[in-house]
Design a protein around this motif. Structure first.
Motif, PDB file in Angstrom:
ATOM      1  N   PHE A  16       0.883  -1.129  -0.094  1.00  0.00           N
ATOM      2  CA  PHE A  16       0.066  -0.077  -0.006  1.00  0.00           C
ATOM      3  C   PHE A  16       1.020   1.157  -0.074  1.00  0.00           C
ATOM      4  O   PHE A  16       1.626   1.658   1.200  1.00  0.00           O
ATOM      5  CB  PHE A  16      -0.917  -0.074   1.158  1.00  0.00           C
ATOM      6  CG  PHE A  16      -2.025  -1.153   1.303  1.00  0.00           C
ATOM      7  CD1 PHE A  16      -3.156  -1.000   0.502  1.00  0.00           C
ATOM      8  CD2 PHE A  16      -1.836  -2.391   2.377  1.00  0.00           C
ATOM      9  CE1 PHE A  16      -3.734  -2.331   0.653  1.00  0.00           C
ATOM     10  CE2 PHE A  16      -2.708  -3.078   2.377  1.00  0.00           C
ATOM     11  CZ  PHE A  16      -3.707  -3.273   1.386  1.00  0.00           C
ATOM     12  N   LEU A  19       4.218   1.133   2.076  1.00  0.00           N
ATOM     13  CA  LEU A  19       4.135   0.124   3.195  1.00  0.00           C
ATOM     14  C   LEU A  19       3.729  -1.307   2.495  1.00  0.00           C
ATOM     15  O   LEU A  19       2.963  -1.611   1.543  1.00  0.00           O
ATOM     16  CB  LEU A  19       2.706   0.448   4.018  1.00  0.00           C
ATOM     17  CG  LEU A  19       2.490  -0.706   5.197  1.00  0.00           C
ATOM     18  CD1 LEU A  19       3.222  -0.107   6.331  1.00  0.00           C
ATOM     19  CD2 LEU A  19       1.080  -0.850   5.371  1.00  0.00           C
ATOM     20  N   GLY A  42      -1.874  -5.909  12.752  1.00  0.00           N
ATOM     21  CA  GLY A  42      -1.317  -5.145  11.890  1.00  0.00           C
ATOM     22  C   GLY A  42       0.000  -5.993  11.106  1.00  0.00           C
ATOM     23  O   GLY A  42       0.814  -5.247  10.207  1.00  0.00           O
ATOM     24  N   SER A  43      -0.194  -7.314  11.142  1.00  0.00           N
ATOM     25  CA  SER A  43       1.103  -8.144  10.749  1.00  0.00           C
ATOM     26  C   SER A  43       0.502  -8.359   9.175  1.00  0.00           C
ATOM     27  O   SER A  43       1.410  -8.992   8.633  1.00  0.00           O
ATOM     28  CB  SER A  43       1.194  -9.390  11.495  1.00  0.00           C
ATOM     29  OG  SER A  43      -0.035 -10.077  11.639  1.00  0.00           O
ATOM     30  N   GLY A  44      -0.592  -8.244   8.717  1.00  0.00           N
ATOM     31  CA  GLY A  44      -0.841  -8.453   7.449  1.00  0.00           C
ATOM     32  C   GLY A  44      -2.064  -9.524   7.241  1.00  0.00           C
ATOM     33  O   GLY A  44      -2.082  -9.913   6.110  1.00  0.00           O
ATOM     34  N   LYS A  45      -2.577 -10.075   8.153  1.00  0.00           N
ATOM     35  CA  LYS A  45      -3.276 -11.061   8.111  1.00  0.00           C
ATOM     36  C   LYS A  45      -4.566 -11.022   7.429  1.00  0.00           C
ATOM     37  O   LYS A  45      -4.964 -11.642   6.363  1.00  0.00           O
ATOM     38  CB  LYS A  45      -3.982 -11.901   9.577  1.00  0.00           C
ATOM     39  CG  LYS A  45      -2.629 -11.803  10.504  1.00  0.00           C
ATOM     40  CD  LYS A  45      -3.307 -12.426  12.177  1.00  0.00           C
ATOM     41  CE  LYS A  45      -4.133 -11.343  12.617  1.00  0.00           C
ATOM     42  NZ  LYS A  45      -3.133 -10.001  13.060  1.00  0.00           N
ATOM     43  N   THR A  46      -5.165  -9.777   7.495  1.00  0.00           N
ATOM     44  CA  THR A  46      -6.651  -9.589   6.809  1.00  0.00           C
ATOM     45  C   THR A  46      -6.266  -9.311   5.449  1.00  0.00           C
ATOM     46  O   THR A  46      -7.004  -9.631   4.681  1.00  0.00           O
ATOM     47  CB  THR A  46      -7.315  -8.162   7.379  1.00  0.00           C
ATOM     48  OG1 THR A  46      -7.707  -8.565   8.857  1.00  0.00           O
ATOM     49  CG2 THR A  46      -8.503  -7.721   6.624  1.00  0.00           C
ATOM     50  N   THR A  47      -5.170  -8.520   5.145  1.00  0.00           N
ATOM     51  CA  THR A  47      -4.846  -8.274   3.798  1.00  0.00           C
ATOM     52  C   THR A  47      -4.642  -9.408   2.882  1.00  0.00           C
ATOM     53  O   THR A  47      -4.823  -9.996   1.784  1.00  0.00           O
ATOM     54  CB  THR A  47      -3.418  -7.455   3.752  1.00  0.00           C
ATOM     55  OG1 THR A  47      -3.644  -6.200   4.498  1.00  0.00           O
ATOM     56  CG2 THR A  47      -3.030  -7.048   2.338  1.00  0.00           C
TER      57      THR A  47
HETATM   58  N1  ADP Z   1      -6.419  -0.383   2.230  1.00  0.00           N
HETATM   59  C1  ADP Z   1      -5.273  -0.170   3.101  1.00  0.00           C
HETATM   60  N2  ADP Z   1      -4.476   1.022   2.436  1.00  0.00           N
HETATM   61  C2  ADP Z   1      -3.367   1.070   3.323  1.00  0.00           C
HETATM   62  N3  ADP Z   1      -2.789   0.346   4.276  1.00  0.00           N
HETATM   63  C3  ADP Z   1      -3.437  -0.771   4.760  1.00  0.00           C
HETATM   64  C4  ADP Z   1      -4.524  -1.118   4.059  1.00  0.00           C
HETATM   65  N4  ADP Z   1      -4.984  -2.354   4.563  1.00  0.00           N
HETATM   66  C5  ADP Z   1      -4.410  -2.583   5.384  1.00  0.00           C
HETATM   67  N5  ADP Z   1      -3.152  -1.613   5.354  1.00  0.00           N
HETATM   68  C6  ADP Z   1      -2.163  -1.644   6.360  1.00  0.00           C
HETATM   69  O1  ADP Z   1      -1.268  -3.047   6.090  1.00  0.00           O
HETATM   70  C7  ADP Z   1      -0.776  -3.386   7.248  1.00  0.00           C
HETATM   71  C8  ADP Z   1      -1.447  -4.883   7.645  1.00  0.00           C
HETATM   72  O2  ADP Z   1      -2.931  -4.576   7.865  1.00  0.00           O
HETATM   73  P1  ADP Z   1      -3.618  -5.751   8.145  1.00  0.00           P
HETATM   74  O3  ADP Z   1      -3.586  -6.961   7.146  1.00  0.00           O
HETATM   75  O4  ADP Z   1      -5.175  -5.368   8.393  1.00  0.00           O
HETATM   76  O5  ADP Z   1      -3.420  -6.663   9.455  1.00  0.00           O
HETATM   77  P2  ADP Z   1      -3.976  -7.536  10.623  1.00  0.00           P
HETATM   78  O6  ADP Z   1      -5.188  -8.114  10.249  1.00  0.00           O
HETATM   79  O7  ADP Z   1      -2.935  -8.685  11.054  1.00  0.00           O
HETATM   80  O8  ADP Z   1      -4.256  -6.980  11.797  1.00  0.00           O
HETATM   81  C9  ADP Z   1      -1.256  -2.398   8.410  1.00  0.00           C
HETATM   82  O9  ADP Z   1      -0.063  -1.653   8.448  1.00  0.00           O
HETATM   83  C10 ADP Z   1      -2.303  -1.523   7.823  1.00  0.00           C
HETATM   84  O10 ADP Z   1      -2.371  -0.236   8.146  1.00  0.00           O
END
Ligand code: ADP
Ligand code: MG
Length: 375
Positions: A16, A19, A42-47
């Protein structure tokens, strides 16, 4: 023997802007298995999960589902379904209408058939008879099951679950985690389960992938993850662990063991990674793997009990080491079995452990704080 692979990621990276949310991740998930992705917030799980579901496109790398490359396949054409952390149920609709929602949108089957399938899915999650209830008349745990039924009714081959138990209280989470595991086994659906809660990941999964800063640190069955952490991060993140810092490797043992000197005391451990004599290390020792004997013995580390915390099935005993050249203490978990040692605060005890119950790793560089960065 080859296992059928349901989901595969090959060098998947997601950025992103500057990042790097997911960093060069590769893994394979066998069909019908319970696969967890465990990592801090914030480790990237949801992404990662959103890329599998198709809501997010990888910056580079490939995603395969059922052998087919799906990078360019939209979410609704992928054979998977996602259960979100926030339930997104329709509060004013009844249970049945919530569960048939996806089927109605998809179309192509009769109303009677939709209801039959919905009732079947509700029975599988233990909600038979509640079809006409409104969502807001259900408990948190029941709502969670409706969300599951709503996904199951679509018969996905892969079910993606993003911290679905996160909003439940502890007791409910405990019982739901067993139910989920049974449900997964019964349906044979591949579960990809995301959580920051290691007790959930360890209890439910066939395989756990530990993620940190977008990178996979280890992929292993729960027991292996717990006993043989592959990295410093996994050792500190998964399970309770004593961490003794500022150790130095002084010798090697046969079979991957090392002797480490910490605070002037020689201790045994497993080399968690490639180590050489003279290397600085941290040593991790599980509290329940330490044997505690009353009195002073030659074949262990002598200490004095400074605190005893009763916790039902066990006590956590804090022992200050007596022969170290700096203050060191270890937490010891003593099970309340018939022949458990009976110790009191102030008593001298001897601690010992099997060398492979402790794990040595190079210390990880701590990010410099702002204060340290100033001249
Ligand atoms: N749409 C987005 N735009 C910018 N940054 C994002 C977006 N989605 C997630 N991030 C960033 O990517 C990183 C991983 O997020 P995320 O996958 O939600 O982590 P987790 O689910 O492990 O808490 C975080 O630093 C978050 O702020
Ligand atoms: Mg998340």
């Amino acid at each position: 023997m080859s296992q059928e692979i349901d989901v595969a990621l090959v060098h998947v990276t997601k950025k992103f802007g500057d990042l790097i949310a997911v960093n060069d991740v590769s893994f394979e998930i066998p069909k019908g298995s319970f696969f967890s992705i465990l990592g801090p917030s914030g480790s990237g799980k949801t992404t990662l999960l959103r890329m599998i579901a198709g809501f997010e496109k990888p910056t580079s790398g490939d995603i395969y589902i059922g052998g087919q490359r799906v990078n360019d396949v939209p979410p609704n054409k992928r054979p998977c379904n996602m259960v979100f952390q926030r339930l997104a149920l329709f509060p004013m609709m009844n249970v049945l209408d919530n569960v048939t929602f996806g089927l109605r949108r998809r179309g192509g089957i009769s109303k009677a058939e939709m209801e039959r399938r919905a009732k079947d899915a509700l029975a599988r999650v233990g909600l038979e008879g509640l079809e006409k209830r409104k969502i807001h008349q259900l408990s948190g745990g029941q709502q969670q099951r409706v969300a599951l039924a709503r996904s199951l009714v679509l018969e996905p081959t892969v079910l993606l679950l993003d911290e679905p138990l996160g909003s439940l209280d502890l007791k409910l989470r405990q019982s739901m985690k067993l139910e989920l595991k049974h449900l997964q086994a019964r349906t044979g659906t591949t579960f990809v389960y995301i959580t920051h809660d290691q007790t959930i990941a360890l209890a439910m999964s066939d395989t756990v992938a530990v993620i940190n800063h977008g990178r996979i640190e280890q992929i292993a069955p729960p027991e292996e993850l717990y006993r043989q952490p592959a990295t410093h991060f996994v050792a500190s993140f998964v399970g309770e662990n004593n961490k003794l810092t500022n150790g130095k490797v002084v010798a090697f043992r046969q079979g991957g063991g090392v002797d480490v000197e910490i605070g002037g005391i020689r201790m045994a451990g497993r080399a968690g990674e490639n180590l050489a004599v003279g290397d600085r290390v941290d040593l991790f020792i599980r509290p329940e793997m330490i044997t505690l004997r009353p009195g002073r013995h030659d074949d262990g580390i002598v200490g004095k009990v400074s605190e005893i915390n009763f916790d039902g099935s066990h006590s956590l005993v804090i022992v200050d080491l007596l022969e170290s050249d700096r203050p060191l203490s270890l937490n010891v978990k003593v099970q309340h079995t018939e022949n458990a040692p009976d110790v009191k605060v102030g008593e001298v005890v001897t601690l010992s452990w099997r060398w492979d119950a402790a794990n040595a790793f190079h210390p990880v560089a701590q990010p410099r704080t702002e204060a340290e960065g100033l001249p």
